[in-house]
Design a protein around this motif. Structure first.
Motif, PDB file in Angstrom:
ATOM      1  N   SER A  20       0.901  -1.174   0.117  1.00 19.87           N
ATOM      2  CA  SER A  20      -0.181  -0.064   0.127  1.00 19.87           C
ATOM      3  C   SER A  20       0.899   1.059  -0.132  1.00 19.87           C
ATOM      4  O   SER A  20       1.293   1.656   1.109  1.00 19.87           O
ATOM      5  N   PRO A  21       1.207   1.767  -1.217  1.00 20.03           N
ATOM      6  CA  PRO A  21       2.223   2.884  -1.160  1.00 20.03           C
ATOM      7  C   PRO A  21       1.465   4.126  -0.493  1.00 20.03           C
ATOM      8  O   PRO A  21       2.188   5.195  -0.183  1.00 20.03           O
ATOM      9  N   ASN A  22       0.103   4.182  -0.531  1.00 21.29           N
ATOM     10  CA  ASN A  22      -0.610   5.334  -0.068  1.00 21.29           C
ATOM     11  C   ASN A  22      -1.425   4.666   1.268  1.00 21.29           C
ATOM     12  O   ASN A  22      -2.608   4.118   0.777  1.00 21.29           O
ATOM     13  N   THR A  23      -1.202   4.927   2.286  1.00 21.62           N
ATOM     14  CA  THR A  23      -2.088   4.336   3.466  1.00 21.62           C
ATOM     15  C   THR A  23      -1.881   5.488   4.729  1.00 21.62           C
ATOM     16  O   THR A  23      -1.259   6.192   4.852  1.00 21.62           O
ATOM     17  N   PRO A  24      -3.214   5.617   5.428  1.00 21.79           N
ATOM     18  CA  PRO A  24      -3.074   6.239   6.585  1.00 21.79           C
ATOM     19  C   PRO A  24      -2.206   5.522   7.585  1.00 21.79           C
ATOM     20  O   PRO A  24      -1.961   6.382   8.796  1.00 21.79           O
ATOM     21  N   GLY A  25      -1.477   4.531   7.448  1.00 25.71           N
ATOM     22  CA  GLY A  25      -0.531   4.049   8.221  1.00 25.71           C
ATOM     23  C   GLY A  25       0.705   4.633   8.204  1.00 25.71           C
ATOM     24  O   GLY A  25       1.546   4.738   8.936  1.00 25.71           O
ATOM     25  N   ALA A  26       0.764   5.491   7.145  1.00 28.41           N
ATOM     26  CA  ALA A  26       2.109   6.519   7.117  1.00 28.41           C
ATOM     27  C   ALA A  26       1.696   7.717   7.022  1.00 28.41           C
ATOM     28  O   ALA A  26       2.782   8.331   7.742  1.00 28.41           O
ATOM     29  N   LYS A  27       0.522   8.326   6.727  1.00 33.30           N
ATOM     30  CA  LYS A  27       0.261   9.666   6.851  1.00 33.30           C
ATOM     31  C   LYS A  27      -0.986   9.951   6.771  1.00 33.30           C
ATOM     32  O   LYS A  27      -1.837   8.956   6.175  1.00 33.30           O
ATOM     33  N   ILE A  28      -1.399  11.158   7.236  1.00 30.62           N
ATOM     34  CA  ILE A  28      -3.149  11.580   7.320  1.00 30.62           C
ATOM     35  C   ILE A  28      -3.135  12.976   6.971  1.00 30.62           C
ATOM     36  O   ILE A  28      -2.496  13.564   7.777  1.00 30.62           O
ATOM     37  N   PRO A  29      -3.825  13.259   5.892  1.00 28.54           N
ATOM     38  CA  PRO A  29      -4.555  12.436   4.896  1.00 28.54           C
ATOM     39  C   PRO A  29      -3.667  11.563   4.143  1.00 28.54           C
ATOM     40  O   PRO A  29      -2.647  12.066   3.854  1.00 28.54           O
ATOM     41  N   SER A  30      -4.078  10.353   3.830  1.00 26.58           N
ATOM     42  CA  SER A  30      -3.119   9.486   3.166  1.00 26.58           C
ATOM     43  C   SER A  30      -2.718   9.871   1.728  1.00 26.58           C
ATOM     44  O   SER A  30      -1.722   9.328   1.180  1.00 26.58           O
ATOM     45  N   HIS A  31      -3.883  10.677   1.273  1.00 25.53           N
ATOM     46  CA  HIS A  31      -3.568  11.183  -0.270  1.00 25.53           C
ATOM     47  C   HIS A  31      -3.352  12.697  -0.194  1.00 25.53           C
ATOM     48  O   HIS A  31      -3.303  13.121  -1.472  1.00 25.53           O
ATOM     49  N   GLY A  32      -2.942  13.148   0.694  1.00 25.02           N
ATOM     50  CA  GLY A  32      -2.790  14.797   0.824  1.00 25.02           C
ATOM     51  C   GLY A  32      -3.815  15.725   0.712  1.00 25.02           C
ATOM     52  O   GLY A  32      -3.846  16.800   0.397  1.00 25.02           O
ATOM     53  N   THR A  33      -5.014  14.988   0.778  1.00 22.07           N
ATOM     54  CA  THR A  33      -6.335  15.911   0.778  1.00 22.07           C
ATOM     55  C   THR A  33      -7.425  15.105   1.420  1.00 22.07           C
ATOM     56  O   THR A  33      -7.307  14.009   1.497  1.00 22.07           O
ATOM     57  N   ASN A  34      -8.571  16.125   1.768  1.00 22.19           N
ATOM     58  CA  ASN A  34      -9.660  15.361   2.362  1.00 22.19           C
ATOM     59  C   ASN A  34     -10.790  15.108   1.260  1.00 22.19           C
ATOM     60  O   ASN A  34     -11.797  14.949   1.662  1.00 22.19           O
ATOM     61  N   ARG A  35     -10.391  15.748   0.029  1.00 22.90           N
ATOM     62  CA  ARG A  35     -11.249  15.681  -0.914  1.00 22.90           C
ATOM     63  C   ARG A  35     -11.750  14.405  -1.356  1.00 22.90           C
ATOM     64  O   ARG A  35     -11.003  13.403  -1.373  1.00 22.90           O
ATOM     65  N   PHE A  36     -12.975  14.222  -1.901  1.00 18.58           N
ATOM     66  CA  PHE A  36     -13.604  12.711  -2.356  1.00 18.58           C
ATOM     67  C   PHE A  36     -13.469  11.655  -1.284  1.00 18.58           C
ATOM     68  O   PHE A  36     -13.379  10.764  -1.681  1.00 18.58           O
ATOM     69  N   GLY A  37     -13.394  12.061  -0.052  1.00 17.75           N
ATOM     70  CA  GLY A  37     -13.811  11.097   1.196  1.00 17.75           C
ATOM     71  C   GLY A  37     -12.075  10.319   1.325  1.00 17.75           C
ATOM     72  O   GLY A  37     -12.330   9.263   1.759  1.00 17.75           O
ATOM     73  N   THR A  38     -11.287  10.979   0.889  1.00 18.97           N
ATOM     74  CA  THR A  38     -10.017  10.243   0.657  1.00 18.97           C
ATOM     75  C   THR A  38      -9.114  10.310   1.933  1.00 18.97           C
ATOM     76  O   THR A  38      -7.968   9.848   2.021  1.00 18.97           O
ATOM     77  N   ARG A  39      -9.573  11.033   2.883  1.00 19.60           N
ATOM     78  CA  ARG A  39      -8.774  11.056   3.978  1.00 19.60           C
ATOM     79  C   ARG A  39      -7.909  10.045   4.667  1.00 19.60           C
ATOM     80  O   ARG A  39      -6.742   9.887   4.988  1.00 19.60           O
ATOM     81  N   TYR A  40      -8.849   8.921   4.767  1.00 16.04           N
ATOM     82  CA  TYR A  40      -7.925   7.454   5.315  1.00 16.04           C
ATOM     83  C   TYR A  40      -8.026   6.503   4.128  1.00 16.04           C
ATOM     84  O   TYR A  40      -8.117   5.346   4.495  1.00 16.04           O
ATOM     85  N   ALA A  41      -7.896   7.022   3.014  1.00 14.78           N
ATOM     86  CA  ALA A  41      -7.948   5.937   1.893  1.00 14.78           C
ATOM     87  C   ALA A  41      -6.663   5.174   1.692  1.00 14.78           C
ATOM     88  O   ALA A  41      -5.604   5.671   2.198  1.00 14.78           O
ATOM     89  N   TYR A  42      -6.795   4.032   1.056  1.00 14.04           N
ATOM     90  CA  TYR A  42      -5.726   3.227   0.763  1.00 14.04           C
ATOM     91  C   TYR A  42      -5.457   3.056  -0.798  1.00 14.04           C
ATOM     92  O   TYR A  42      -6.573   2.965  -1.403  1.00 14.04           O
ATOM     93  N   ASP A  43      -4.346   2.944  -1.296  1.00  8.70           N
ATOM     94  CA  ASP A  43      -4.009   2.141  -2.628  1.00  8.70           C
ATOM     95  C   ASP A  43      -3.292   1.006  -2.403  1.00  8.70           C
ATOM     96  O   ASP A  43      -2.260   0.936  -1.696  1.00  8.70           O
ATOM     97  N   PHE A  44      -3.491   0.083  -3.274  1.00  7.73           N
ATOM     98  CA  PHE A  44      -2.775  -1.279  -3.360  1.00  7.73           C
ATOM     99  C   PHE A  44      -2.528  -1.649  -4.507  1.00  7.73           C
ATOM    100  O   PHE A  44      -3.036  -1.487  -5.620  1.00  7.73           O
ATOM    101  N   ILE A  45      -1.196  -2.062  -4.641  1.00 10.12           N
ATOM    102  CA  ILE A  45      -0.547  -2.531  -5.726  1.00 10.12           C
ATOM    103  C   ILE A  45       0.222  -3.900  -5.405  1.00 10.12           C
ATOM    104  O   ILE A  45       0.070  -4.209  -4.398  1.00 10.12           O
ATOM    105  N   GLN A  46       0.525  -4.614  -6.594  1.00  5.77           N
ATOM    106  CA  GLN A  46       1.661  -5.839  -6.385  1.00  5.77           C
ATOM    107  C   GLN A  46       2.722  -5.343  -7.069  1.00  5.77           C
ATOM    108  O   GLN A  46       2.758  -4.666  -8.170  1.00  5.77           O
TER     109      GLN A  46
END
Length: 233
Positions: A20-46
């Motif tokens: 998870s390169p973007n995760t609330p386990g590393a920073k909040i807001p996880s995507h650098g913004t609160n827009r679009f409900g993304t404050r605690y959002a995750y991205d997942f890759i393999q």
């Protein structure tokens, strides 16, 4: 929103190994913004854990920079996505075309244009979310699974789903730099206006000190090599 709220626990919604390169386990807001409900959002890759830099694709970094990468070369593209909770499908939007290959410069431009200039009064949220599913998991708790593969969504609005049911596949639609799954919990089914809700996963494994260790009610960091198999945990 207060950071003292306890995370809502859901099942991990993918199978196999993930980062998870973007995760609330590393920073909040996880995507650098609160827009679009993304404050605690995750991205997942393999990724390829054996190659330098943990690339998410099977070609060279130089090809990625100069020519882009066909979607089929990304390890996670087309991987199955599972329902993280028992619930009702509130929205299931498919048909948004994926770009056939990634391109760093054009994808950066699209990200700025689609997200930075998005107007909720006139713009289609699919320009940001691509193909997506929203599940109602509880009272004012909605799960969004975003950027899905075109034509892969297997549920329809109003349908009941069970936790662990296959509902779609990982894609590269909408505001996406590369194939990945974007996941978040929200207090509304409207991505354009929702607030993000904190979320943790009821169980998964993380590779530490040369072995897999079980994690319960955890929030992965952006360095964790994680895996989940509902049959073995």
């Amino acid at each position: 929103m207060s950071e003292t709220r306890e995370p809502i626990i859901v099942e991990f919604h993918l199978r196999g190994e993930w980062l998870s390169p973007n995760t609330p386990g590393a920073k909040i807001p996880s995507h650098g913004t609160n827009r679009f409900g993304t404050r605690y959002a995750y991205d997942f890759i393999q990724v390829d854990w054996e190659r330098r830099g943990w690339p998410a694709y099977g070609v060279s970094f130089l090809q990625y920079l100069l020519l882009g990468v066909p979607l089929k070369e990304y390890y996670c593209w087309g991987q199955e996505v599972y329902a993280p909770c028992d619930g009702i499908v509130v929205q299931a939007e498919d048909g948004y075309k994926e770009r056939e290959r990634t391109n760093l410069l054009s994808d950066l431009y699209k990200a700025y244009k689609n997200a930075g200039l998005f107007n909720p009064k006139k713009d289609n949220i699919q320009s940001v979310a691509g193909n997506y599913i929203i599940l109602e998991c509880g009272h004012r708790v909605y799960a969004a699974l975003v950027h899905l593969q075109t034509g892969s969504i297997q549920v329809t609005a109003g349908q009941s789903v069970r936790k662990g049911e296959v509902i779609g596949r990982v894609g590269h639609s909408g505001n996406s730099f590369a194939p990945h799954l974007h996941f978040q919990l929200m207090d509304s089914s409207d991505i354009a206006t929702a607030n993000g809700l904190p979320c943790a996963f009821e169980q998964y494994e993380v590779f530490r000190e040369g072995k897999w260790q079980k994690v319960v009610d955890g929030i992965p960091t952006n360095k964790d090599r994680i895996r989940f198999d509902s049959q073995s945990i």
